[in-house]
Design a protein around this motif. Sequence first.
Motif: not given
Length: 479
Positions: A274-288, A338-350
């Motif tokens: 998947l291509d994901a965009v994460h709003l907020g890094g924090g501990g980077f749990t979900m990218p990991r 970011l480009p339109a239609a470029s992500a499968d998932v956006v994770v909001g954790d900010a």
Amino acid sequence: MTPLFARIVVLLSGAAILIVETLATRLVAPYVGLTLESTTAVIGVALAGIAAGAALGGRWADVVAPTRVAAGALAVGGLGVLAVQPLVRVLGPAVGAGPVAAVLLVAASTLAPVAALAMVTPAVTRARLHSVDGSGAVIGQLSAAGTLGSLAGTFLTGFVLVALLPVSMILLVTAGSCLLLAMATATSRTHVARVGGAAALLAVALVAVPGRCDADTVHHCARVEAEGPSTRVLVLDDLRHSAVDLTDPRRLQFAYTQRFADAVDTAFPTDRALDAVHLGGGGFTMPRWLAATRPGSTSTVLEVDRGVVELGRRELGVDEIPGLDVRIADARTALAELPAASADVVVGDAFGARQVPWHLATTEFAGQVHRVLRPDGVYVLNVIDADPMALVAAEAATLATRFGHLALLVRPDQLAPGGRGNVVLVASDRPLDLTALAERAAARGEPDSVVGDAGVRALAAGASVLTDDYAPTDQLLGG
């Protein structure tokens, strides 16, 4: 007192007041949170101190030598600046959270030095006035100098000093400047010696009294706590933000991250990268987690706080996460690029304290999320709230303006009277497999925790849609 020296004294005292005010928000955040209420407390206490100091400074300068008043105010102000951080760290654990606690903690630590420094301008003005003739020019010049000092203190602290120096060092330099000016203004060397001794003691306290931070970042007091041999928890201010298992990134320990994973694994085949965009890094749990469970996935992390990223690199192995692209930027402005239609998932954790920052909670921002997602994409959003869940309802109403299908992942006890905690909203333009989602939740110990589209819209009925013009997220957050 020469005209030039008078303007320097007033300018630097004005700068010192705003440096203390700007830093106070950061200092009290680990104990009372970084909220609109804590920011309001800082501004309110500072204005009260300025008003009190201006009145006292003017009155005393009429009965005592004005230069003596100015020197004494600078000395007391400098000593008070040295005491701000130790006082916050000593009193902070006892006051608790909430608006009243914020006012009490800010007042106990900053009211005295702000009031003292605010006495300087009227005292110096009185010292410069020798007759009514020309008094307007003197008052105007010194007022302008004080305002310029306030502007310099605000911009230097927010844009330069916090990024370059620890808070304790900024306070030390500020206090030292005030004390040097006090020495230059004073006429009694005995008083200077006494002030020097007190300053030395307070400087030791400034360094010696322990705080809660591993790093004073631009936005947070941040630290990483060890829980067991491999678990690390990122704490931002007073909030346990993220948990990471350094040896097993597949293991998600906080319930909201488990709900994120349920939503992603339900929406997409488990073998699909998947291509994901994460709003907020924090501990980077979900990218990991994505990199470990779905090899070949990419994660673009939009994190506004460089210090949080650097702490993660030092202690959480962020640089070892495959497919990771970290962008130091505000999520609102960075997402728009970011480009339109470029992500499968956006994770909001900010988060700003316990709520999603207001500008990331509006329908305009949800429109940007929708634009970036592919047609089958999914937006998962972590929201902290408490009974009566007004913020969750408003956010659900807001997402409903942009997405065709919604779900809410929340335990039944959280929706009961007195309930609270993290809930996850899921939004998509395609129907969500609620049965599969519920099965995953039940398997990991949260049965009956999936609310479908109709239930979410019922919860949102009557709630205000959050917009860039109206987004009272702090006020909607349950107590």
